[in-house]
Structures are given as structure tokens and as C-alpha cells.
Design an enzyme around this catalytic site. Structure first.
Site, PDB file in Angstrom:
ATOM      1  N   SER A 143      39.251 -13.764  46.851  1.00 39.44           N
ATOM      2  CA  SER A 143      39.516 -13.430  48.032  1.00 39.44           C
ATOM      3  C   SER A 143      40.449 -14.251  48.976  1.00 39.44           C
ATOM      4  O   SER A 143      40.628 -15.332  48.754  1.00 39.44           O
ATOM      5  CB  SER A 143      37.971 -13.310  48.976  1.00 39.44           C
ATOM      6  OG  SER A 143      38.378 -12.990  50.292  1.00 39.44           O
ATOM      7  N   TYR A 156      30.069 -17.221  51.867  1.00 42.34           N
ATOM      8  CA  TYR A 156      31.108 -16.392  51.412  1.00 42.34           C
ATOM      9  C   TYR A 156      32.360 -17.129  51.051  1.00 42.34           C
ATOM     10  O   TYR A 156      32.962 -17.294  50.219  1.00 42.34           O
ATOM     11  CB  TYR A 156      31.501 -15.127  52.179  1.00 42.34           C
ATOM     12  CG  TYR A 156      32.181 -14.221  51.503  1.00 42.34           C
ATOM     13  CD1 TYR A 156      31.881 -13.011  50.574  1.00 42.34           C
ATOM     14  CD2 TYR A 156      33.875 -14.366  51.806  1.00 42.34           C
ATOM     15  CE1 TYR A 156      32.659 -12.245  50.131  1.00 42.34           C
ATOM     16  CE2 TYR A 156      34.704 -13.140  51.256  1.00 42.34           C
ATOM     17  CZ  TYR A 156      34.040 -12.052  50.407  1.00 42.34           C
ATOM     18  OH  TYR A 156      34.837 -11.450  49.861  1.00 42.34           O
TER      19      TYR A 156
HETATM   20  P1  NAD Z   1      31.308  -3.086  46.713  1.00 35.22           P
HETATM   21  O1  NAD Z   1      30.190  -3.538  47.524  1.00 35.22           O
HETATM   22  O2  NAD Z   1      32.016  -1.942  46.783  1.00 35.22           O
HETATM   23  O3  NAD Z   1      31.153  -3.716  45.288  1.00 35.22           O
HETATM   24  C1  NAD Z   1      30.243  -4.811  44.881  1.00 35.22           C
HETATM   25  C2  NAD Z   1      29.716  -4.283  43.391  1.00 35.22           C
HETATM   26  O4  NAD Z   1      28.986  -5.763  42.817  1.00 35.22           O
HETATM   27  C3  NAD Z   1      28.711  -3.396  43.223  1.00 35.22           C
HETATM   28  O5  NAD Z   1      28.981  -2.646  41.998  1.00 35.22           O
HETATM   29  C4  NAD Z   1      27.480  -3.708  43.311  1.00 35.22           C
HETATM   30  O6  NAD Z   1      26.447  -2.933  42.798  1.00 35.22           O
HETATM   31  C5  NAD Z   1      27.729  -4.876  42.801  1.00 35.22           C
HETATM   32  N1  NAD Z   1      26.644  -5.915  42.753  1.00 35.22           N
HETATM   33  C6  NAD Z   1      26.066  -6.564  44.177  1.00 35.22           C
HETATM   34  N2  NAD Z   1      25.261  -7.446  43.858  1.00 35.22           N
HETATM   35  C7  NAD Z   1      24.909  -7.490  42.170  1.00 35.22           C
HETATM   36  C8  NAD Z   1      24.344  -8.398  41.699  1.00 35.22           C
HETATM   37  N3  NAD Z   1      23.348  -9.259  41.982  1.00 35.22           N
HETATM   38  N4  NAD Z   1      24.357  -8.270  40.046  1.00 35.22           N
HETATM   39  C9  NAD Z   1      25.333  -7.178  39.789  1.00 35.22           C
HETATM   40  N5  NAD Z   1      26.412  -6.445  40.576  1.00 35.22           N
HETATM   41  C10 NAD Z   1      26.050  -6.790  41.873  1.00 35.22           C
HETATM   42  O7  NAD Z   1      32.433  -4.637  47.124  1.00 35.22           O
HETATM   43  P2  NAD Z   1      33.859  -4.684  47.013  1.00 35.22           P
HETATM   44  O8  NAD Z   1      34.503  -4.569  48.196  1.00 35.22           O
HETATM   45  O9  NAD Z   1      34.343  -3.577  45.730  1.00 35.22           O
HETATM   46  O10 NAD Z   1      33.991  -6.170  46.410  1.00 35.22           O
HETATM   47  C11 NAD Z   1      34.100  -6.430  45.054  1.00 35.22           C
HETATM   48  C12 NAD Z   1      34.429  -8.069  44.854  1.00 35.22           C
HETATM   49  O11 NAD Z   1      35.727  -8.262  45.869  1.00 35.22           O
HETATM   50  C13 NAD Z   1      33.494  -9.071  45.700  1.00 35.22           C
HETATM   51  O12 NAD Z   1      33.320 -10.289  44.940  1.00 35.22           O
HETATM   52  C14 NAD Z   1      34.314  -9.309  47.180  1.00 35.22           C
HETATM   53  O13 NAD Z   1      33.919 -10.439  47.533  1.00 35.22           O
HETATM   54  C15 NAD Z   1      35.773  -9.066  46.635  1.00 35.22           C
HETATM   55  N6  NAD Z   1      36.561  -8.999  47.774  1.00 35.22           N
HETATM   56  C16 NAD Z   1      36.279  -7.712  48.357  1.00 35.22           C
HETATM   57  C17 NAD Z   1      37.325  -7.357  49.588  1.00 35.22           C
HETATM   58  C18 NAD Z   1      37.440  -6.131  50.281  1.00 35.22           C
HETATM   59  O14 NAD Z   1      38.175  -5.989  51.231  1.00 35.22           O
HETATM   60  N7  NAD Z   1      36.807  -5.001  49.847  1.00 35.22           N
HETATM   61  C19 NAD Z   1      38.324  -8.561  50.002  1.00 35.22           C
HETATM   62  C20 NAD Z   1      38.404  -9.537  49.171  1.00 35.22           C
HETATM   63  C21 NAD Z   1      37.528  -9.996  48.088  1.00 35.22           C
END
Ligand code: NAD
Length: 261
Positions: A143, A156
């Protein structure tokens, strides 16, 4: 670019960025193991739809990324299904927002386990096969918070900085093996997770949707637009390609200049 004959695992790919990445890899021809939580019927629809539209083998593992034994079992299941794992995308992640003095210990441990330790255990499981084949692509979805901090996100930000450090160590250890290891560092990406935050912030600040997006959510993102999941898919697919064979050990911002300040 083609990833035909390759096989990939994308953790946390039942939703959001992970699903965007899994879709891009499948469209490029890789067989894909999905992972994550959600309604069983919805997940099966996503799996079957991706298999039908991309023409590759798409499987699903319900492994809980907070459990190292389940992480290893997921890798074993992918190796059994595809005969190989060439691409590992460590994407599963959760968030909890609270001041350090109020931060629940349980949330700290869970975030470190899912967002960081799972990356380590999944790497441990895939590296022997990748080394034997002389090819591998490991991409850790960190991130902008892997590069800079923000208040109230201690676990985080610590986990995301940890992913960047782990990426550097693995890239150095594996530099002569044909395996590259990189982190991608998105700013705000339009996903169900962020849509939920928009709704919460509209209530908290009594602002309309546009105002929340511009001033609250995208306050730190100078280009004032969300990254789309398709952009994350394309970036990861490029890092998996032969053209990216000399790119290893980096933490690539995809953040509209957030971390340029
Ligand atoms: P999201 O909540 O849409 O998806 C998260 C996914 O992880 C889902 O498929 C969920 O079922 C899965 N998950 C959660 N806990 C789990 C576990 N214990 N075991 C297996 N799977 C699990 O989130 P997102 O926004 O798509 O984020 C995905 C990644 O990107 C994360 O690592 C997040 O930190 C990172 N990220 C997101 C953003 C953003 O703006 N959305 C920005 C920077 C980084």
C-alpha cells in the site's frame, strides 16, 4: 503478453483488488487459484464466470490467511491442481482504525497475521517449486501505507511496511534463481472496502458523496481519482511477464503521486 502455461495463486481474490488481479492473470492465460471469504454461491459464480470468459482452469481455496497451516495447504492444493505454482500474489488484507492506546490486541495480531505473516508462509511454500523450475513471480500487495504512515492505522502501516521489507529480503535471497519479488503500493483503489468507507464518512462528516471523495478519501491522493482494480491487474500482469525479469526488490507506488510529497 501471454502467461499461458503459468499457474497463479491470488490470495484474497473473492473481491476487490485481488479479483481484479486474478482476472488480469486469467485473461493473460494463466490458470488461477482464487482465495478469500464470502457467500459460497457468489464465489462459485465468480469462479465459473472467470473460467468461462478466460478459458483457463480457475479453482478456489477457502484457506484462512491467518492460519499458517492453511496457507501451506492452499499452496499444496494449487500444486496438485495445476502441477506448479509460478505466480504468487499475496493480496489478502484487512484494516482496523483506532488510536494506539485504544487498539485491541486481537486486531493487532490479526492484521499482522493476515497482511504480513501470510506472505512469509506462502513464500516458504512456493519457493522450492519455483526454484526447481527456475522461474517465479512473487508480488506482495502492500500500500502507499507501506511507504508512509497515517495516524490511527498502526497495525496496518506496520504490516504494510513489513511487506516492503520482506519483499527486499526475498528479492536479494532469490536474485540468481529466476524468481522476482516485488511489492505494489496502491493509493486508494475503488473496491467494496472503500465504498463502505465513503458511506461511513458521509454520515460522520455530514457531507455528500462527491465532497467525501475529494476532501476526505482522496485528500492525500494528488490526482484526485481512484485507482481502478483493472489498473492493479494490469500492473501485476506486467510484473509477471518476461519483460519484467530484471525488476525485482521494488515497492512500486500506484498512488497518483501520494508518496511523491
Ligand atoms: P477487499 O475487502 O475488497 O478484499 C479483501 C479480500 O481479502 C477479500 O477477498 C477477503 O475475503 C479476503 N480476506 C480477508 N481476510 C482473509 C483471510 N483471513 N484469509 C483469506 N482471505 C481473506 O479489500 P481490497 O480493497 O481489495 O484490498 C486488497 C488488498 O489491497 C489488501 O491487502 C489491502 O490492504 C490492499 N490495499 C487496498 C487499498 C484500497 O484502497 N482498496 C489501498 C492500498 C492497499
Amino acid at each position: 503478453m501471454t502467461l499461458a502455461t503459468k499457474a497463479a495463486i491470488v490470495t484474497g481474490s473473492t473481491s476487490g483488488i485481488g479479483l481484479g488481479i486474478a482476472t488480469a492473470l486469467a485473461r493473460a492465460g494463466a490458470n488461477v487459484m482464487l482465495n478469500g471469504f464470502g457467500d459460497a454461491g457468489d464465489i462459485e459464480r465468480v469462479r465459473a464466470d472467470l473460467a468461462a470468459t478466460s478459458g483457463v482452469d480457475v479453482r478456489y481455496s477457502p484457506a484462512d490467511m491467518s492460519d499458517p497451516a492453511a496457507v501451506a495447504a492452499m499452496v499444496g492444493a494449487a500444486e496438485a491442481a495445476f502441477g506448479r505454482v509460478d505466480i504468487l500474489v499475496n493480496n489478502a488484507g484487512i484494516q482496523h482504525v483506532a488510536a494506539i492506546e485504544d487498539f485491541p490486541a486481537d486486531s493487532w495480531h490479526k492484521i499482522l497475521a493476515i497482511n504480513l505473516s501470510s506472505n512469509f508462509f506462502a513464500m516458504q511454500a512456493v519457493i522450492p517449486g519455483m526454484k526447481a523450475r527456475g522461474f517465479g513471480r512473487i508480488i506482495n500487495v502492500a500500500s502507499a501505507h507501506g511507504l508512509v504512515g497515517s495516524p490511527f492505522k498502526s497495525a496496518y502501516v506496520a504490516a504494510k511496511h513489513g511487506q516492503v521489507g520482506l519483499t527486499k529480503v526475498a528479492a536479494l535471497e532469490l536474485a540468481e534463481t529466476g524468481i522476482t519479488v516485488n511489492a505494489v503500493c496502491p493509493g486508494y483503489v475503488r473496491t467494496p472496502l472503500v465504498e463502505g468507507q465513503i458511506a461511513d464518512q458521509m454520515k460522520a462528516h455530514n457531507l455528500d458523496r462527491e465532497a467525501v471523495i475529494k476532501t476526505v478519501i482522496l485528500g492525500s491522493q494528488p490526482n484526485k481519482r481512484f485507482v481502478e482494480v483493472e489498473e492493479m491487474g494490469a500492473v501485476v500482469a506486467f510484473l509477471c511477464s518476461a519483460a519484467a525479469q530484471s525488476i525485482t526488490g521494488i515497492a512500486l507506488p500506484v498512488d497518483g503521486a501520494w508518496t511523491a510529497r
